[in-house]
Design a protein around this motif. Structure first.
Motif, mmCIF file in Angstrom:
data_model
loop_
_atom_site.group_PDB
_atom_site.id
_atom_site.type_symbol
_atom_site.label_atom_id
_atom_site.label_comp_id
_atom_site.label_asym_id
_atom_site.label_seq_id
_atom_site.Cartn_x
_atom_site.Cartn_y
_atom_site.Cartn_z
ATOM 1 N N GLN A 20 95.785 124.310 62.883
ATOM 2 C CA GLN A 20 97.065 123.600 63.033
ATOM 3 C C GLN A 20 96.908 122.230 63.692
ATOM 4 O O GLN A 20 97.871 121.458 63.775
ATOM 5 C CB GLN A 20 98.029 124.441 63.863
ATOM 6 C CG GLN A 20 97.711 124.479 65.355
ATOM 7 C CD GLN A 20 98.673 125.331 66.152
ATOM 8 O OE1 GLN A 20 99.615 125.914 65.610
ATOM 9 N NE2 GLN A 20 98.444 125.437 67.449
ATOM 10 N N GLN A 21 95.714 121.908 64.153
ATOM 11 C CA GLN A 21 95.536 120.707 64.966
ATOM 12 C C GLN A 21 95.918 119.405 64.264
ATOM 13 O O GLN A 21 96.537 118.538 64.905
ATOM 14 C CB GLN A 21 94.104 120.648 65.514
ATOM 15 C CG GLN A 21 93.878 121.712 66.584
ATOM 16 C CD GLN A 21 92.444 121.798 67.068
ATOM 17 O OE1 GLN A 21 92.123 121.481 68.200
ATOM 18 N NE2 GLN A 21 91.573 122.250 66.175
ATOM 19 N N VAL A 24 99.602 119.032 64.738
ATOM 20 C CA VAL A 24 99.937 118.813 66.144
ATOM 21 C C VAL A 24 99.608 117.378 66.543
ATOM 22 O O VAL A 24 100.394 116.708 67.225
ATOM 23 C CB VAL A 24 99.188 119.813 67.041
ATOM 24 C CG1 VAL A 24 99.406 119.478 68.522
ATOM 25 C CG2 VAL A 24 99.651 121.239 66.763
ATOM 26 N N GLU A 27 102.108 114.867 65.344
ATOM 27 C CA GLU A 27 103.323 114.934 66.153
ATOM 28 C C GLU A 27 103.112 114.245 67.493
ATOM 29 O O GLU A 27 103.957 113.454 67.947
ATOM 30 C CB GLU A 27 103.727 116.395 66.365
ATOM 31 C CG GLU A 27 104.995 116.570 67.171
ATOM 32 C CD GLU A 27 105.396 118.028 67.325
ATOM 33 O OE1 GLU A 27 106.267 118.303 68.186
ATOM 34 O OE2 GLU A 27 104.839 118.891 66.610
ATOM 35 N N CYS A 135 100.804 122.634 78.433
ATOM 36 C CA CYS A 135 101.358 123.228 77.209
ATOM 37 C C CYS A 135 102.457 124.239 77.505
ATOM 38 O O CYS A 135 103.010 124.832 76.588
ATOM 39 C CB CYS A 135 100.244 123.913 76.414
ATOM 40 S SG CYS A 135 98.919 122.805 75.906
ATOM 41 N N PRO A 157 103.580 119.924 72.250
ATOM 42 C CA PRO A 157 104.386 120.710 71.319
ATOM 43 C C PRO A 157 104.195 122.205 71.575
ATOM 44 O O PRO A 157 103.084 122.644 71.911
ATOM 45 C CB PRO A 157 103.812 120.293 69.954
ATOM 46 C CG PRO A 157 103.277 118.914 70.176
ATOM 47 C CD PRO A 157 102.741 118.919 71.567
ATOM 48 N N ARG A 159 103.789 124.832 69.884
ATOM 49 C CA ARG A 159 102.746 125.584 69.173
ATOM 50 C C ARG A 159 101.350 125.286 69.705
ATOM 51 O O ARG A 159 100.398 126.013 69.389
ATOM 52 C CB ARG A 159 102.810 125.271 67.677
ATOM 53 C CG ARG A 159 102.705 123.789 67.335
ATOM 54 C CD ARG A 159 102.853 123.556 65.857
ATOM 55 N NE ARG A 159 103.063 122.141 65.559
ATOM 56 C CZ ARG A 159 102.741 121.571 64.424
ATOM 57 N NH1 ARG A 159 102.189 122.289 63.464
ATOM 58 N NH2 ARG A 159 102.984 120.287 64.225
ATOM 59 N N ALA A 160 101.203 124.214 70.505
ATOM 60 C CA ALA A 160 99.891 123.893 71.072
ATOM 61 C C ALA A 160 99.536 124.810 72.239
ATOM 62 O O ALA A 160 98.398 124.771 72.719
ATOM 63 C CB ALA A 160 99.855 122.446 71.536
ATOM 64 N N SER A 169 93.833 123.975 70.152
ATOM 65 C CA SER A 169 94.845 122.930 69.977
ATOM 66 C C SER A 169 95.449 122.491 71.302
ATOM 67 O O SER A 169 95.926 121.360 71.432
ATOM 68 C CB SER A 169 95.941 123.397 69.011
ATOM 69 O OG SER A 169 96.582 124.556 69.475
ATOM 70 N N SER A 173 95.414 118.491 72.040
ATOM 71 C CA SER A 173 96.719 117.830 72.180
ATOM 72 C C SER A 173 96.832 117.150 73.540
ATOM 73 O O SER A 173 97.396 116.051 73.646
ATOM 74 C CB SER A 173 97.863 118.828 71.978
ATOM 75 O OG SER A 173 97.834 119.858 72.946
#
Length: 377
Positions: A20-21, A24, A27, A135, A157, A159-160, A169, A173
């Protein structure tokens, strides 16, 4: 585990959090936080300001990767010092009469040393400000600094906030956010890095093949910011394989001074090639030396440009040539994360929880924080 989370033998939540990075990062790179930017601008304008980048474990290595880039960008004194070092030896690291911006990295912000470090800074430094990058908005560190006049809290974010054991992530992030707020990162950099990470994701089958060699020992080498990356890579492999793979990290030049003794026929060396042409020459020398000693397959090189033909092959990440190594480290670490994950699976580990008996926990427990005495000792 949700119904959409892969089984542990397929990578669990960890493989999703690695993958997912790119999203992320896009974003994070597009964010606009004027209040935080103004808070930092007023502090960094002070010519005598000292910046300390701090965290524990992987969060400490964020500082190691970012410090030099921030020092160049800001023209200020910037140092990476782990919370574990500050808590045990605060008077070695905190200077009462030096105005200080303390940048704290914490996935959850619940590590005992995280809170203790900022409290020690408040106690021992006359003029101190805090930037908390975390996070978890509900974590202890965020709660302790929200609403304080001398603090700014920036949450990644949602999800991070990795649910897996290892920081993936969450780490990247926070690193990108730090480089955006205090360093050279721009939205355009975020897009280039995301595209490079997507390129790495497309190499998963090749990385899995490399993991199937099940080398007993992994050595990671990098210079400057990439030495911090090498340390993070070594920890990631150690964590996800629950210590079954021995790891080591160093700089290419430092490795020759004794540590090169660890090399044998059951070793894989990962070299992170620097983007600076001068530094890159030292990378080429160690690549040639180890390949001559152990063979071409004993070295995996991650680079932003192809190597000269005589030095062999490299995994080349496109679109990053000429960027600061602190930025390049974001894309390089994705390779390290996949390699650690696939190696862990080869060893039959559960990546989301490599220590089911609790020998090592996701958030450190059992640390006693002792108060400073009146004479500081």
């Amino acid at each position: 585990m949700t119904s959409s989370t892969p089984a542990q033998e397929d990578g669990g939540a960890t493989i999703l959090e690695i993958g997912q990075q790119p999203g992320v990062w896009r974003e994070v790179a597009r964010r606009n936080e004027p209040a935080t930017t103004e808070f930092l601008r007023a502090i960094i304008e002070r010519p005598d300001i000292r910046v300390i980048l701090t965290g524990a474990g992987s969060s400490a290595f964020i500082g190691d990767m970012a410090a030099a880039a921030l020092r160049r960008h800001l023209g200020r004194r910037v140092e990476a010092i782990a919370t574990t070092s500050i808590v045990s030896n605060p008077l070695d690291h905190l200077e009462r009469h030096v105005p200080t911006l303390m940048v704290s990295f914490g996935r959850s912000g619940n590590s005992p040393e995280s809170l203790a470090t900022t409290a020690l800074a408040d106690e021992l430094i006359d003029d101190v400000w805090h930037l908390v990058l975390t996070c978890d908005a509900g974590g202890a560190l965020a709660k302790a600094h929200t609403g304080r006049a001398n603090s700014a809290v920036v949450c990644m974010p949602e999800r991070a906030n990795d649910t897996g054991f290892a920081m993936t992530s969450s780490l990247t992030s926070m690193l990108l956010t730090c480089l955006r707020l205090l360093g050279p990162a721009t939205a355009e950099h975020g897009e280039a890095l995301a595209a490079a990470a997507e390129h790495v994701a497309g190499l998963q089958s090749d990385i899995a093949t490399l993991a199937r060699t099940k080398k007993r020992r992994l050595v990671y080498l990098g210079s400057g910011a990439l030495e911090g990356l090498a340390q993070e890579s070594a920890l990631k492999m150690l964590e996800l394989t629950a210590g079954e793979v021995d790891t080591y990290f160093d700089s290419p030049l430092g490795f020759r001074h004794g540590p090169k003794s660890v090399l044998d026929g059951d070793t894989l060396v990962v070299v992170y090639a620097a983007t600076d042409p001068y530094t890159h020459r030292y990378d080429l020398d160690i690549i040639a030396e180890i390949r001559a000693q152990l063979g071409d397959d004993a070295v995996a090189v991650i680079s932003t440009v192809p190597l000269p033909e005589e030095y062999g092959d490299a995994v080349v990440l496109p679109g990053l040539d000429g960027l600061d190594d602190a930025l390049v480290a974001l894309a390089y670490v994705v390779f390290a994360q996949y390699l650690a994950l696939f190696t862990a699976l080869e060893h039959g580990k559960t990546p989301d929880n490599p220590f089911p008996s609790g020998e090592v926990s996701r958030v450190v427990r059992g640390v006693t924080i002792y108060p400073m005495t009146r004479n500081g000792r």
